[in-house]
Motif scaffolding. Structure first.
Motif, PDB file in Angstrom:
ATOM      1  N   ASP A   1     -12.040   9.913  -2.462  1.00 43.61           N
ATOM      2  CA  ASP A   1     -12.936   9.377  -1.437  1.00 43.61           C
ATOM      3  C   ASP A   1     -12.523   7.975  -1.002  1.00 43.61           C
ATOM      4  OD1 ASP A   1     -14.951  11.604  -1.445  1.00 43.61           O
ATOM      5  OD2 ASP A   1     -15.030  11.016  -3.556  1.00 43.61           O
ATOM      6  N   ALA A   2     -11.685   7.322  -1.799  1.00 45.37           N
ATOM      7  CA  ALA A   2     -11.185   5.992  -1.436  1.00 45.37           C
ATOM      8  C   ALA A   2      -9.829   5.779  -2.080  1.00 45.37           C
ATOM      9  CB  ALA A   2     -12.154   4.903  -1.878  1.00 45.37           C
ATOM     10  N   LEU A   3      -8.906   5.202  -1.316  1.00 47.78           N
ATOM     11  CA  LEU A   3      -7.612   4.749  -1.810  1.00 47.78           C
ATOM     12  C   LEU A   3      -7.571   3.240  -1.662  1.00 47.78           C
ATOM     13  CD1 LEU A   3      -5.098   7.244  -0.108  1.00 47.78           C
ATOM     14  CD2 LEU A   3      -6.361   7.550  -2.237  1.00 47.78           C
ATOM     15  N   CYS A   4      -7.382   2.518  -2.768  1.00 46.71           N
ATOM     16  CA  CYS A   4      -7.241   1.066  -2.754  1.00 46.71           C
ATOM     17  C   CYS A   4      -5.820   0.737  -3.191  1.00 46.71           C
ATOM     18  CB  CYS A   4      -8.263   0.421  -3.689  1.00 46.71           C
ATOM     19  SG  CYS A   4      -9.954   0.571  -3.126  1.00 46.71           S
ATOM     20  N   LEU A   5      -4.993   0.277  -2.258  1.00 49.03           N
ATOM     21  CA  LEU A   5      -3.560   0.169  -2.494  1.00 49.03           C
ATOM     22  C   LEU A   5      -3.107  -1.283  -2.475  1.00 49.03           C
ATOM     23  CD1 LEU A   5      -2.362   3.136  -0.275  1.00 49.03           C
ATOM     24  CD2 LEU A   5      -3.316   3.168  -2.589  1.00 49.03           C
ATOM     25  N   ASP A   6      -2.417  -1.671  -3.561  1.00 44.89           N
ATOM     26  CA  ASP A   6      -1.927  -3.048  -3.703  1.00 44.89           C
ATOM     27  C   ASP A   6      -0.653  -2.993  -4.534  1.00 44.89           C
ATOM     28  OD1 ASP A   6      -1.506  -5.732  -4.042  1.00 44.89           O
ATOM     29  OD2 ASP A   6      -3.278  -6.101  -5.281  1.00 44.89           O
ATOM     30  N   ILE A   7       0.439  -2.557  -3.906  1.00 52.23           N
ATOM     31  CA  ILE A   7       1.682  -2.390  -4.652  1.00 52.23           C
ATOM     32  C   ILE A   7       2.722  -3.440  -4.296  1.00 52.23           C
ATOM     33  CG2 ILE A   7       1.304   0.085  -4.886  1.00 52.23           C
ATOM     34  CD1 ILE A   7       3.563   0.465  -2.785  1.00 52.23           C
ATOM     35  N   ASP A   8       2.403  -4.338  -3.365  1.00 53.28           N
ATOM     36  CA  ASP A   8       3.380  -5.318  -2.938  1.00 53.28           C
ATOM     37  C   ASP A   8       2.631  -6.459  -2.257  1.00 53.28           C
ATOM     38  OD1 ASP A   8       5.927  -6.479  -2.184  1.00 53.28           O
ATOM     39  OD2 ASP A   8       6.761  -4.474  -2.311  1.00 53.28           O
ATOM     40  N   ASN A   9       3.356  -7.320  -1.535  1.00 56.09           N
ATOM     41  CA  ASN A   9       2.698  -8.426  -0.843  1.00 56.09           C
ATOM     42  C   ASN A   9       2.170  -8.033   0.528  1.00 56.09           C
ATOM     43  OD1 ASN A   9       2.825 -10.423  -2.797  1.00 56.09           O
ATOM     44  ND2 ASN A   9       4.912 -11.005  -2.244  1.00 56.09           N
TER      45      ASN A   9
ATOM     46  N   TRP B   1       5.766  -7.938   4.175  1.00 55.34           N
ATOM     47  CA  TRP B   1       6.412  -8.798   3.181  1.00 55.34           C
ATOM     48  C   TRP B   1       6.560  -8.032   1.874  1.00 55.34           C
ATOM     49  CZ3 TRP B   1       3.838 -13.765   0.824  1.00 55.34           C
ATOM     50  CH2 TRP B   1       4.762 -14.444   0.037  1.00 55.34           C
ATOM     51  N   THR B   2       7.419  -7.041   1.874  1.00 54.55           N
ATOM     52  CA  THR B   2       7.615  -6.250   0.668  1.00 54.55           C
ATOM     53  C   THR B   2       8.626  -6.933  -0.247  1.00 54.55           C
ATOM     54  OG1 THR B   2       9.261  -4.905   1.805  1.00 54.55           O
ATOM     55  CG2 THR B   2       7.008  -4.072   1.744  1.00 54.55           C
ATOM     56  N   VAL B   3       8.353  -6.864  -1.538  1.00 51.44           N
ATOM     57  CA  VAL B   3       9.214  -7.464  -2.547  1.00 51.44           C
ATOM     58  C   VAL B   3      10.168  -6.432  -3.113  1.00 51.44           C
ATOM     59  CG1 VAL B   3       9.241  -8.563  -4.821  1.00 51.44           C
ATOM     60  CG2 VAL B   3       7.509  -9.223  -3.138  1.00 51.44           C
ATOM     61  N   THR B   4       9.706  -5.198  -3.262  1.00 52.37           N
ATOM     62  CA  THR B   4      10.474  -4.142  -3.904  1.00 52.37           C
ATOM     63  C   THR B   4      11.008  -3.168  -2.859  1.00 52.37           C
ATOM     64  OG1 THR B   4       9.069  -4.313  -5.857  1.00 52.37           O
ATOM     65  CG2 THR B   4      10.418  -2.346  -5.664  1.00 52.37           C
ATOM     66  N   GLU B   5      12.288  -2.892  -2.937  1.00 55.51           N
ATOM     67  CA  GLU B   5      12.908  -1.963  -1.988  1.00 55.51           C
ATOM     68  C   GLU B   5      12.236  -0.600  -2.073  1.00 55.51           C
ATOM     69  OE1 GLU B   5      17.357  -0.143  -0.944  1.00 55.51           O
ATOM     70  OE2 GLU B   5      17.087  -1.601  -2.571  1.00 55.51           O
TER      71      GLU B   5
END
Length: 222
Positions: free
Chosen positions: A137-145, A149-153
Motif C-alpha cells: 500500500d506504500a513504497l518508501c524509497l531512500d537508496i541514494d541521494n 544525485w546518485t552515489v552508486t552506479e
C-alpha cells in the motif's frame, strides 16, 4: 572508523564522529544519525497519503534502503502499519543494525513482529514477479541521494520510466510512492506524472545549511 567492507555497491564504511554514526559509500557521505527528520517524514507522509475512507485497516509498507534506520524506526512507531518489509542490499548495513552500533536506532523496530528484512537489490526486488501477497500500500524509497544525485552506479534506474513502472506494479491501486531526495527535482516530478501517477507533490524539509531535503509523493491510480 568502526568498519569497512566491500559490498554489492562498492566500499561501505561505518564511522563514528563524536556522538554521530555515519555511513560512507565509495568515499561519498551518504547519511548519519544527526537528525532523521526527513527520513521520518518519508514514512509519515506516505501513511497520511493513503486514500481516506478506502485505505486498508492494516496497510502493507515496503521501505527501500535501511540506511541508519530512521525510516524503519518511524514505521514501527506507527501501530497502523500491518507489515513492514525493508529491502537492503548491503550485508554490512544489515549487520550493523542486527549486531552492531546502529542497533541503538533500530533495535526496537527490528524486534517488532511486523518487521521483515530482505537482503536484495531494490530494483531486482521490484522487478521480480509479484504475486498478490507481495504488493504493498506504500513504497518508501531512500537508496541514494535522490534522482539527480546518485552515489552508486545503477541506482539511477529506480528513477527511470522503467523503474517507476516497476514501483507501480508493486503498489495496490491507490497506493502511495514516497521517494526521498537530498534536493528538489522538478524533472522527477514530471517523470512521475508522465508515468501515470496522480497527486504528485513535493514536501520540503529545511536543513541547517543548503537546499532542503525533500520527499516526492505520488499515488498509483485506483
Amino acid at each position: 572508523m568502526l568498519d569497512r567492507r566491500t559490498g554489492p555497491g562498492g566500499e561501505v564504511v561505518l564511522r563514528r564522529h563524536g556522538d554521530l554514526l555515519q555511513i560512507i559509500v565509495n568515499g561519498c557521505f551518504l547519511m548519519d544519525t544527526s537528525d532523521g527528520r526527513s527520513e521520518r517524514v518519508l514514512v509519515r507522509s506516505a501513511l497520511a497519503g493513503l486514500p481516506r475512507g478506502t485505505a486498508p485497516d492494516a496497510p502493507r509498507l515496503l521501505i527501500g534502503g535501511l540506511g541508519v534506520g530512521f525510516s524503519l524506526d518511524e514505521a514501527a512507531s506507527q501501530p497502523r502499519w500491518g507489515s513492514i518489509t525493508v529491502v537492503e542490499r548491503e550485508p554490512a548495513i544489515l549487520d550493523w543494525h542486527r549486531r552492531g552500533p546502529l542497533a541503538e536506532v533500530s533495535g526496537r523496530a527490528l524486534a517488532d513482529p511486523r518487521t521483515r528484512l530482505v537482503k536484495a537489490d531494490l530494483l531486482d526486488f521490484l522487478r521480480a514477479p509479484a504475486p498478490d501477497a507481495d504488493r504493498y500500500d506504500a513504497l518508501c524509497l531512500d537508496i541514494d541521494n535522490g534522482p539527480d544525485w546518485t552515489v552508486t552506479e545503477g541506482n539511477e534506474g529506480l528513477y527511470s520510466p522503467a523503474g517507476l513502472a516497476a514501483c507501480a506494479a508493486r503498489l495496490n491501486p491507490g497506493g502511495v510512492l514516497a521517494v526521498w531526495s537530498a534536493r528538489p527535482s522538478p524533472a522527477f516530478e514530471d517523470a512521475l506524472r508522465h508515468s501515470g501517477y496522480q497527486r504528485v507533490a513535493t514536501e520540503e524539509i529545511p536543513v541547517v545549511r543548503g537546499v532542503p531535503d525533500v520527499v516526492h509523493l505520488a499515488v498509483r491510480p485506483a
